[in-house]
Design a protein around this motif. Structure first.
Motif, PDB file in Angstrom:
ATOM      1  N   UNK A 147      -5.613   4.290   4.531  1.00 32.11           N
ATOM      2  CA  UNK A 147      -5.693   4.528   6.044  1.00 32.11           C
ATOM      3  C   UNK A 147      -5.812   3.410   6.447  1.00 32.11           C
ATOM      4  N   UNK A 148      -7.244   2.505   5.980  1.00 34.20           N
ATOM      5  CA  UNK A 148      -7.012   0.945   6.493  1.00 34.20           C
ATOM      6  C   UNK A 148      -5.720   0.227   6.494  1.00 34.20           C
ATOM      7  N   UNK A 149      -5.790  -0.361   5.222  1.00 38.24           N
ATOM      8  CA  UNK A 149      -4.354  -0.440   5.553  1.00 38.24           C
ATOM      9  C   UNK A 149      -3.275  -0.217   6.407  1.00 38.24           C
ATOM     10  N   UNK A 150      -2.791   0.738   6.394  1.00 36.50           N
ATOM     11  CA  UNK A 150      -1.867   1.592   7.412  1.00 36.50           C
ATOM     12  C   UNK A 150      -2.369   1.464   8.707  1.00 36.50           C
ATOM     13  N   UNK A 151      -3.509   1.084   8.869  1.00 37.50           N
ATOM     14  CA  UNK A 151      -4.264   0.542   9.986  1.00 37.50           C
ATOM     15  C   UNK A 151      -3.545  -0.523  10.669  1.00 37.50           C
ATOM     16  N   UNK A 152      -3.592  -1.973   9.802  1.00 41.92           N
ATOM     17  CA  UNK A 152      -3.400  -2.972  10.026  1.00 41.92           C
ATOM     18  C   UNK A 152      -1.577  -3.208  10.493  1.00 41.92           C
TER      19      UNK A 152
END
Lengths: 158, 289
Positions: A147-152
């Motif tokens: 989710x963190x990478x997806x947010x970026x």
């Protein structure tokens, strides 16, 4: 007794000249010779990815490279992600989405994600999982990391 | 967990590397990607007085097509380069598929096809593909250069036809075997593991819709890559429908004994060969559901 060799390596933008034995691993050089202990040793076998750094822009497992191979190369470790003491957007996203608990795998995860986003600024979840398949995490169950990478990735879409 | 002491050389040209090898022979090991060699040295399963690091020999990294359509891949070409090569994806995609399934992203950034071929781990992903493509391995050493067919090169577990003063320089795929219709599938316990079984199917269909050529490379179930000759002959001359493919895959599944280890029984490996043959043939023929 094998003679040490002098190497010149750029790490996080700074050049270091050091003498190393050929058999010294890159991860030991970073941690012990340069005191950059953000790069972690998880398994030493080459399976866990905790030792991931960027070598000339590409993600590599630093426990599977010799320090002498880094002569003339440019390396980025986790210490090189924050700019002027400010956490990068990716680091903030990891924090916000609970992409870390104990933090042991985190430097490797951050650099692997960073390398992915440089090649592909808008990865989908499958592409994120594939890019991070070389980094193991025992705490989070991976969802927060994705989710963190997806947010970026989502930010890049705007 | 670090290697025993060794002398380190980093030649910048092939000639320099060959002259080091000529002097040192068995007293030196080649370091390419290091993704297999360095772990072995850390465990001290491999101890060598000298390492010849070939990563600075740029001329060994290349992908090219010759005048008649054969492909040549330099030994130092990284898995990630093969995975993303527009030439390979267009002309011989099965090789790019195999490269994309090796290990993980970090391993693919460093690992090389020459290293994989010289190391000859029976579970390596390229091997059944290179067998299916009838590749040749080009080798350079004291006696000059020679071209060895895959069958004569891959001798057994971690054993190849390389002589002490030799190194792999190129892998070539003959024009007749370069094909768009190919697929590789593997089964591993988890992502990044070596295969328990891997099958590559490469076919050629003539204009009237009949199978003109079929190559089925089988990896990881024996001590070296094999071709399933009986399954291949069950396909040539036939129209490839799901039934024909299913029957051929059953032949493939009984052609090799396989072996039992902590990952799988021989019986399971044989069963995997049957299933993976069927699936790769269906994909290669473009008729998978």
């Amino acid at each position: 007794m094998i003679k040490a060799r002098q190497i010149s390596v750029e790490v996080n933008g700074k050049t270091f000249k050091r003498d190393v034995e050929p058999r010294k691993l890159l991860v030991h050089f970073l941690r012990n010779d340069l005191n950059l202990t953000g790069t972690h040793i998880g398994c030493i076998e080459g399976k866990c990815g905790a030792c991931t750094v960027l070598f000339n822009g590409e993600s590599v497992k630093s426990c599977l490279m010799l320090a002498v191979q880094a002569d003339g190369a440019s390396i980025r470790t986790v210490e090189g992600l924050a700019e002027e003491g400010q956490l990068s957007d990716l680091q903030l996203a990891f924090s916000e989405k609970h992409g870390l608990q104990c933090g042991y795998c985190t430097p490797g995860m951050l650099l692997a994600s960073h390398a992915l986003l440089k090649k592909n600024s808008k990865p989908n979840d499958d592409e994120i999982k594939r890019a991070l398949s070389g980094n193991l995490c025992r705490c989070t169950g991976y969802q927060g990391i994705i989710e963190a990478v997806a947010k970026i990735a989502a930010k890049a879409k705007l | 967990m670090f290697p025993k002491e060794f002398e380190y050389y980093a030649p910048e040209s092939l000639n320099e590397a060959l002259s080091l090898l000529a002097t040192m022979g068995e007293q030196a090991k080649i370091l390419a990607g290091g993704q297999s060699l360095i772990p072995l040295m850390k465990y001290r399963l491999v101890e060598t007085p000298a390492i010849i690091d070939v990563n600075r020999i740029r001329e060994l990294a290349s992908i090219s097509e010759d005048a008649i359509g054969g492909l040549a891949i330099g030994a130092l070409t990284r898995h990630v380069t093969i995975e993303n090569s527009s030439l390979i994806k267009a002309k011989c995609p099965v090789l790019a598929q195999a490269a994309s399934l090796i290990g993980d992203a970090h391993i693919r950034n460093r690992g090389t096809i020459g290293g994989s071929v010289a190391h000859m781990d029976p579970a390596a992903d390229y091997l059944p593909v290179l067998a299916a493509l009838d590749c040749n391995v080009e080798v350079a050493g004291k006696g000059g250069t020679r071209k060895v067919s895959w069958k004569d090169f891959f001798l057994g577990m971690f054993s190849t036809a390389l002589q002490p003063s030799e190194m792999v320089t190129r892998i070539t795929i003959p024009r007749e075997k370069v094909s768009k219709r190919g697929a590789y599938l593997k089964l591993a316990r988890s992502s990044g593991d070596f295969s328990i079984a891997g099958v590559a199917s490469v076919i050629d269909i003539s204009p009237d819709g009949v199978c003109a050529q079929a190559s089925i490379g089988v990896g990881a179930v024996e001590d070296k890559p094999r071709r399933s000759a009986k399954a291949e002959s069950a396909l040539v001359g036939k129209r490839l429908d799901l039934d024909c493919i299913r029957r051929a895959s059953e032949v493939a599944g009984s052609e090799f004994r396989g072996f039992t280890d902590m990952h799988a029984t021989a019986e399971y490996r044989r069963s995997l060969v049957r299933v993976l043959t069927r699936r790769t043939l269906e994909r290669a023929a473009g008729i998978h559901l």
